[in-house]
Design a protein around this motif. Structure first.
Motif, PDB file in Angstrom:
ATOM      1  N   GLN A  49     -30.696  -5.725   9.711  1.00 23.08           N
ATOM      2  CA  GLN A  49     -31.122  -5.067   8.473  1.00 23.08           C
ATOM      3  C   GLN A  49     -32.636  -5.246   8.323  1.00 23.08           C
ATOM      4  N   ILE A  50     -33.369  -4.155   8.283  1.00 20.08           N
ATOM      5  CA  ILE A  50     -34.830  -4.200   8.147  1.00 20.08           C
ATOM      6  C   ILE A  50     -35.182  -3.704   6.751  1.00 20.08           C
ATOM      7  N   ALA A  51     -35.534  -4.630   5.869  1.00 23.05           N
ATOM      8  CA  ALA A  51     -35.845  -4.264   4.483  1.00 23.05           C
ATOM      9  C   ALA A  51     -37.130  -3.456   4.409  1.00 23.05           C
ATOM     10  N   ARG A  52     -38.131  -3.851   5.211  1.00 23.60           N
ATOM     11  CA  ARG A  52     -39.447  -3.207   5.137  1.00 23.60           C
ATOM     12  C   ARG A  52     -40.153  -3.375   6.473  1.00 23.60           C
ATOM     13  N   LEU A  53     -40.747  -2.282   6.958  1.00 21.55           N
ATOM     14  CA  LEU A  53     -41.532  -2.332   8.185  1.00 21.55           C
ATOM     15  C   LEU A  53     -42.717  -1.400   8.026  1.00 21.55           C
ATOM     16  N   ARG A  54     -43.903  -1.915   8.284  1.00 20.35           N
ATOM     17  CA  ARG A  54     -45.105  -1.091   8.235  1.00 20.35           C
ATOM     18  C   ARG A  54     -45.759  -1.112   9.611  1.00 20.35           C
ATOM     19  N   LEU A  55     -46.080   0.070  10.139  1.00 29.90           N
ATOM     20  CA  LEU A  55     -46.751   0.204  11.429  1.00 29.90           C
ATOM     21  C   LEU A  55     -48.097   0.878  11.212  1.00 29.90           C
ATOM     22  N   GLN A  56     -49.121   0.365  11.894  1.00 24.50           N
ATOM     23  CA  GLN A  56     -50.469   0.919  11.753  1.00 24.50           C
ATOM     24  C   GLN A  56     -51.054   1.131  13.132  1.00 24.50           C
ATOM     25  N   SER A  57     -51.455   2.380  13.421  1.00 23.62           N
ATOM     26  CA  SER A  57     -52.012   2.706  14.723  1.00 23.62           C
ATOM     27  C   SER A  57     -53.444   2.200  14.825  1.00 23.62           C
ATOM     28  N   VAL A  58     -53.779   1.665  16.001  1.00 26.09           N
ATOM     29  CA  VAL A  58     -55.159   1.245  16.251  1.00 26.09           C
ATOM     30  C   VAL A  58     -55.805   2.112  17.320  1.00 26.09           C
ATOM     31  N   GLY A  59     -55.078   3.137  17.802  1.00 22.00           N
ATOM     32  CA  GLY A  59     -55.646   4.039  18.799  1.00 22.00           C
ATOM     33  C   GLY A  59     -54.575   4.619  19.695  1.00 22.00           C
ATOM     34  N   GLU A  60     -54.984   5.586  20.476  1.00 24.13           N
ATOM     35  CA  GLU A  60     -54.079   6.311  21.354  1.00 24.13           C
ATOM     36  C   GLU A  60     -53.585   5.415  22.494  1.00 24.13           C
ATOM     37  N   ASN A  61     -52.286   5.522  22.814  1.00 21.16           N
ATOM     38  CA  ASN A  61     -51.665   4.776  23.918  1.00 21.16           C
ATOM     39  C   ASN A  61     -51.926   3.273  23.838  1.00 21.16           C
ATOM     40  N   SER A  62     -51.902   2.740  22.620  1.00 22.39           N
ATOM     41  CA  SER A  62     -52.103   1.303  22.448  1.00 22.39           C
ATOM     42  C   SER A  62     -51.050   0.763  21.498  1.00 22.39           C
ATOM     43  N   ALA A  63     -51.004  -0.547  21.391  1.00 27.37           N
ATOM     44  CA  ALA A  63     -50.027  -1.183  20.509  1.00 27.37           C
ATOM     45  C   ALA A  63     -50.356  -0.883  19.049  1.00 27.37           C
ATOM     46  N   MET A  64     -49.303  -0.808  18.228  1.00 21.18           N
ATOM     47  CA  MET A  64     -49.477  -0.633  16.782  1.00 21.18           C
ATOM     48  C   MET A  64     -49.339  -2.003  16.120  1.00 21.18           C
ATOM     49  N   ARG A  65     -50.112  -2.229  15.058  1.00 20.22           N
ATOM     50  CA  ARG A  65     -49.915  -3.441  14.261  1.00 20.22           C
ATOM     51  C   ARG A  65     -48.661  -3.261  13.419  1.00 20.22           C
ATOM     52  N   TYR A  66     -47.891  -4.334  13.269  1.00 23.70           N
ATOM     53  CA  TYR A  66     -46.703  -4.241  12.425  1.00 23.70           C
ATOM     54  C   TYR A  66     -46.627  -5.412  11.454  1.00 23.70           C
ATOM     55  N   ASP A  67     -45.889  -5.194  10.384  1.00 19.83           N
ATOM     56  CA  ASP A  67     -45.634  -6.197   9.346  1.00 19.83           C
ATOM     57  C   ASP A  67     -44.206  -5.917   8.875  1.00 19.83           C
ATOM     58  N   ALA A  68     -43.291  -6.893   9.021  1.00 14.97           N
ATOM     59  CA  ALA A  68     -41.877  -6.597   8.782  1.00 14.97           C
ATOM     60  C   ALA A  68     -41.147  -7.720   8.056  1.00 14.97           C
ATOM     61  N   ASP A  69     -40.147  -7.329   7.273  1.00 17.04           N
ATOM     62  CA  ASP A  69     -39.166  -8.245   6.674  1.00 17.04           C
ATOM     63  C   ASP A  69     -37.793  -7.775   7.131  1.00 17.04           C
ATOM     64  N   LEU A  70     -37.025  -8.667   7.763  1.00 14.51           N
ATOM     65  CA  LEU A  70     -35.704  -8.262   8.220  1.00 14.51           C
ATOM     66  C   LEU A  70     -34.712  -9.417   8.196  1.00 14.51           C
ATOM     67  N   ASN A  71     -33.428  -9.062   8.215  1.00 10.94           N
ATOM     68  CA  ASN A  71     -32.342 -10.036   8.297  1.00 10.94           C
ATOM     69  C   ASN A  71     -31.689  -9.882   9.659  1.00 10.94           C
ATOM     70  N   ILE A  72     -31.461 -11.010  10.333  1.00 17.31           N
ATOM     71  CA  ILE A  72     -30.794 -10.934  11.629  1.00 17.31           C
ATOM     72  C   ILE A  72     -29.380 -11.493  11.496  1.00 17.31           C
ATOM     73  N   PRO A  73     -28.442 -10.993  12.329  1.00 15.67           N
ATOM     74  CA  PRO A  73     -27.044 -11.379  12.168  1.00 15.67           C
ATOM     75  C   PRO A  73     -26.645 -12.670  12.870  1.00 15.67           C
ATOM     76  N   LYS A  74     -27.353 -13.062  13.951  1.00 16.33           N
ATOM     77  CA  LYS A  74     -26.878 -14.180  14.750  1.00 16.33           C
ATOM     78  C   LYS A  74     -28.040 -14.949  15.342  1.00 16.33           C
ATOM     79  N   PRO A  75     -28.371 -16.154  14.888  1.00 19.34           N
ATOM     80  CA  PRO A  75     -27.817 -16.807  13.704  1.00 19.34           C
ATOM     81  C   PRO A  75     -28.343 -16.119  12.444  1.00 19.34           C
ATOM     82  N   PRO A  76     -27.530 -16.030  11.388  1.00 18.01           N
ATOM     83  CA  PRO A  76     -27.972 -15.302  10.197  1.00 18.01           C
ATOM     84  C   PRO A  76     -29.167 -15.962   9.528  1.00 18.01           C
TER      85      PRO A  76
END
Length: 199
Positions: A137-164
């Motif tokens: 479950q991903i409550a919030r995810l923000r992606l920001q591009s820093v340029g073409e064919n490159s990694a995006m910056r991310y900032d996320a809040d999520l719940n994982i099932p195992k281990p919860p």
């Protein structure tokens, strides 16, 4: 990465497009600059090859973005902001992922600068159809591009099932590997709270 349209089947339940508040002549004289088009889509489903025997790769309840028509006159197109609500991503088992891109991928001609995702679910489908999929479950995810064919910056809040437990994470994601999405590079930092490590 870009996946050719021949392999993708897209479906919108509704896709209203709000036209810019200026005349066609004004748009042409300005080469589209300042003419903002607002797109709000409901019920997007994306399947590869139109295969209905398994869940869609993506389903999205609501899509919202704005585009300045001036970018249509530029060689590299860009979208400043995209909002996605209620997205579900179904990831097939590793051995079945080679069909995702149909062996085709090239550089996209569109850069999206900022993506905001709310109330998303990432589902890892098991090889054994009798087993339950793993759901993140991903409550919030923000992606920001820093340029073409490159990694995006991310900032996320999520719940994982195992281990919860609850994860807050920031870092870099990409560039996207269309032929094997699970191999897309990911690096960053996270905190893991309220975890049940007894599982």
């Amino acid at each position: 990465a870009h996946i050719t349209a021949s392999v993708i089947a897209k479906q919108f339940e509704a896709l209203p497009i709000n036209q810019p508040k200026m005349s066609t002549i004004q748009i042409l004289l300005r080469h589209g600059r300042g003419a903002i088009v607002v797109v709000e889509g409901d019920g997007l489903a994306i399947r590869f090859g139109g295969d209905r025997s398994r869940p869609p790769l993506f389903t999205i309840k609501k899509v919202f973005f704005t585009v300045d028509l001036g970018v249509s006159f530029e060689p590299k197109k860009s979208v400043n902001f995209v909002s996605l609500d209620g997205m579900e991503i179904n990831v097939p088992p590793k051995g079945e992922r080679q069909n995702w891109g149909g062996g085709h991928h090239s550089n996209s001609n569109v850069i999206i600068h900022n993506v905001q995702i709310k109330d998303a679910v990432l589902v890892l489908l098991p090889k054994d159809p009798g087993r339950q999929p793993l759901r993140f479950q991903i409550a919030r995810l923000r992606l920001q591009s820093v340029g073409e064919n490159s990694a995006m910056r991310y900032d996320a809040d999520l719940n994982i099932p195992k281990p919860p437990g609850t994860i807050k994470s920031t870092g870099k994601f990409g560039p996207w590997k269309a032929s094997e999405p699970g191999d897309t590079p990911l690096q960053g930092n996270y905190t893991f709270d309220k975890a049940d490590l007894g599982i």
